[in-house]
Design a protein around this motif. Structure first.
Motif, PDB file in Angstrom:
ATOM      1  N   MET A 134      -7.350   5.586  -9.572  1.00 45.51           N
ATOM      2  CA  MET A 134      -6.588   6.029  -8.410  1.00 45.51           C
ATOM      3  C   MET A 134      -6.877   7.480  -8.038  1.00 45.51           C
ATOM      4  SD  MET A 134      -2.891   4.177  -8.778  1.00 45.51           S
ATOM      5  CE  MET A 134      -2.757   3.656 -10.484  1.00 45.51           C
ATOM      6  N   GLN A 135      -7.421   8.279  -8.967  1.00 41.52           N
ATOM      7  CA  GLN A 135      -7.724   9.687  -8.665  1.00 41.52           C
ATOM      8  C   GLN A 135      -8.691   9.817  -7.489  1.00 41.52           C
ATOM      9  OE1 GLN A 135      -9.152  11.322 -12.348  1.00 41.52           O
ATOM     10  NE2 GLN A 135      -7.138  12.087 -12.922  1.00 41.52           N
ATOM     11  N   GLY A 136      -9.613   8.886  -7.363  1.00 40.53           N
ATOM     12  CA  GLY A 136     -10.585   8.954  -6.276  1.00 40.53           C
ATOM     13  C   GLY A 136     -10.108   8.320  -4.985  1.00 40.53           C
ATOM     14  N   PHE A 137      -8.896   7.815  -4.958  1.00 43.73           N
ATOM     15  CA  PHE A 137      -8.372   7.132  -3.774  1.00 43.73           C
ATOM     16  C   PHE A 137      -8.053   8.145  -2.686  1.00 43.73           C
ATOM     17  CE2 PHE A 137      -4.667   5.155  -1.542  1.00 43.73           C
ATOM     18  CZ  PHE A 137      -5.376   4.140  -0.929  1.00 43.73           C
TER      19      PHE A 137
ATOM     20  N   ALA B 182      -7.843  -0.909   0.365  1.00 44.01           N
ATOM     21  CA  ALA B 182      -6.447  -0.518   0.595  1.00 44.01           C
ATOM     22  C   ALA B 182      -6.370   0.803   1.353  1.00 44.01           C
ATOM     23  CB  ALA B 182      -5.720  -0.399  -0.740  1.00 44.01           C
ATOM     24  N   ASP B 183      -5.337   0.934   2.177  1.00 41.12           N
ATOM     25  CA  ASP B 183      -5.069   2.232   2.793  1.00 41.12           C
ATOM     26  C   ASP B 183      -3.891   2.924   2.112  1.00 41.12           C
ATOM     27  OD1 ASP B 183      -2.693   1.160   4.021  1.00 41.12           O
ATOM     28  OD2 ASP B 183      -3.883   0.491   5.718  1.00 41.12           O
ATOM     29  N   THR B 184      -3.145   2.156   1.314  1.00 47.58           N
ATOM     30  CA  THR B 184      -1.990   2.682   0.596  1.00 47.58           C
ATOM     31  C   THR B 184      -1.933   2.052  -0.785  1.00 47.58           C
ATOM     32  OG1 THR B 184      -0.785   2.836   2.696  1.00 47.58           O
ATOM     33  CG2 THR B 184       0.528   2.968   0.670  1.00 47.58           C
ATOM     34  N   VAL B 185      -1.678   2.876  -1.791  1.00 49.09           N
ATOM     35  CA  VAL B 185      -1.451   2.377  -3.150  1.00 49.09           C
ATOM     36  C   VAL B 185      -0.064   2.830  -3.582  1.00 49.09           C
ATOM     37  CG1 VAL B 185      -2.122   2.513  -5.580  1.00 49.09           C
ATOM     38  CG2 VAL B 185      -3.883   2.349  -3.833  1.00 49.09           C
ATOM     39  N   ILE B 186       0.717   1.868  -4.035  1.00 45.10           N
ATOM     40  CA  ILE B 186       2.048   2.158  -4.565  1.00 45.10           C
ATOM     41  C   ILE B 186       1.990   1.871  -6.062  1.00 45.10           C
ATOM     42  CG2 ILE B 186       4.500   1.603  -4.491  1.00 45.10           C
ATOM     43  CD1 ILE B 186       3.939   0.507  -1.598  1.00 45.10           C
TER      44      ILE B 186
ATOM     45  N   ASN C 254      -9.830  -5.805 -13.652  1.00 44.47           N
ATOM     46  CA  ASN C 254     -11.240  -6.156 -13.419  1.00 44.47           C
ATOM     47  C   ASN C 254     -11.582  -6.263 -11.938  1.00 44.47           C
ATOM     48  OD1 ASN C 254      -9.710  -8.503 -13.187  1.00 44.47           O
ATOM     49  ND2 ASN C 254     -11.340  -9.815 -13.938  1.00 44.47           N
ATOM     50  N   THR C 255     -10.580  -6.307 -11.071  1.00 39.50           N
ATOM     51  CA  THR C 255     -10.824  -6.347  -9.623  1.00 39.50           C
ATOM     52  C   THR C 255     -10.221  -5.148  -8.908  1.00 39.50           C
ATOM     53  OG1 THR C 255      -8.802  -7.591  -9.077  1.00 39.50           O
ATOM     54  CG2 THR C 255     -10.767  -8.881  -9.674  1.00 39.50           C
ATOM     55  N   PHE C 256      -9.625  -4.265  -9.664  1.00 32.74           N
ATOM     56  CA  PHE C 256      -8.871  -3.155  -9.066  1.00 32.74           C
ATOM     57  C   PHE C 256      -9.747  -2.261  -8.185  1.00 32.74           C
ATOM     58  CE2 PHE C 256      -6.545   1.003  -9.438  1.00 32.74           C
ATOM     59  CZ  PHE C 256      -5.501   0.635  -8.606  1.00 32.74           C
ATOM     60  N   GLU C 257     -10.914  -1.917  -8.659  1.00 30.44           N
ATOM     61  CA  GLU C 257     -11.785  -1.029  -7.873  1.00 30.44           C
ATOM     62  C   GLU C 257     -12.177  -1.657  -6.533  1.00 30.44           C
ATOM     63  OE1 GLU C 257     -14.765   1.436  -9.788  1.00 30.44           O
ATOM     64  OE2 GLU C 257     -13.928   0.850 -11.724  1.00 30.44           O
ATOM     65  N   ARG C 258     -12.464  -2.956  -6.527  1.00 27.43           N
ATOM     66  CA  ARG C 258     -12.806  -3.633  -5.265  1.00 27.43           C
ATOM     67  C   ARG C 258     -11.620  -3.659  -4.320  1.00 27.43           C
ATOM     68  NH1 ARG C 258     -14.916  -9.333  -6.220  1.00 27.43           N
ATOM     69  NH2 ARG C 258     -13.536  -9.235  -7.994  1.00 27.43           N
ATOM     70  N   ARG C 259     -10.438  -3.873  -4.874  1.00 32.21           N
ATOM     71  CA  ARG C 259      -9.249  -3.959  -4.034  1.00 32.21           C
ATOM     72  C   ARG C 259      -8.823  -2.598  -3.495  1.00 32.21           C
ATOM     73  NH1 ARG C 259      -4.802  -6.069  -6.874  1.00 32.21           N
ATOM     74  NH2 ARG C 259      -5.784  -5.521  -8.840  1.00 32.21           N
ATOM     75  N   ILE C 260      -8.935  -1.563  -4.331  1.00 31.46           N
ATOM     76  CA  ILE C 260      -8.504  -0.235  -3.891  1.00 31.46           C
ATOM     77  C   ILE C 260      -9.418   0.306  -2.786  1.00 31.46           C
ATOM     78  CG2 ILE C 260      -9.750   1.218  -5.561  1.00 31.46           C
ATOM     79  CD1 ILE C 260      -7.133   2.818  -5.897  1.00 31.46           C
TER      80      ILE C 260
END
Length: 172
Positions: A142-145, A79-83, A70-76
């Motif tokens: 994550m596809q749009g990251f 972020a400059d890196t997602v693991i 529920n907060t993932f989109e705001r956090r991503i």
């Protein structure tokens, strides 16, 4: 790498990797579980939780572990890196059961104060169904990251990733 987001199924090693990466890069580590729960595994109200998340992501640098879709989109967005720790269900089930037995009645360092390790059907069901239910939703976001995306599928890959952080730091 200044704002790293680590996601994946419970038991995949998000918190452990977060501590390792934070130590290597000298960045503060944010365990989302510590902020989401009150003593006794009580969930904070939405307005309070959202304010906390906004404050956490506003930081200049962090290593943040936890899904919290529920907060993932705001956090991503910050972020400059997602693991993404992408492990099979059996591995994650094994690891959460091992963690439960190892820490039974104790509060882990990445958990909220006053929240001793526990196991219940709801949590185990979440772990069993993560790859089928949650993973596709997370991957879609994550596809749009547009930052660095790292997908790790084994403990060996995690170790190699952490080892190369030294090489990156020395090169820069």
């Amino acid at each position: 790498m200044q704002r790293l987001l680590i996601v994946g199924c419970s038991g995949s090693g998000k918190s452990t990797l977060g501590r390792r990466v934070g130590a290597k890069l000298g960045l503060p580590v944010v365990h989302m579980d510590q902020h989401f729960f009150r003593t006794g595994w009580e969930i904070k109200p939405d307005h309070e939780w959202n304010a906390i998340v906004d404050e956490l992501v506003a930081g200049d640098s962090w290593v943040m572990d936890g899904n919290y879709s529920n907060t993932f989109e705001r956090r991503i967005k910050r972020a400059d890196t997602v693991i993404f720790l992408d492990f099979p269900t059996w591995f994650c089930v094994y690891r959460v059961l091992k963690r439960w037995l190892t820490h039974l009645g104790k509060t882990r360092i990445d958990a909220a104060p006053g929240c001793p390790e526990k196991m219940d059907f709801e949590f185990l069901s979440y772990v069993v169904n993560y790859n089928r239910r949650s993973k596709p939703k997370m991957l879609k976001i994550m596809q749009g990251f547009d930052g660095e995306f790292v997908r790790l599928k084994s403990v060996k890959a995690i170790d190699a990733f952490v080892a190369q952080l030294d090489e990156k730091r020395i090169a820069s």
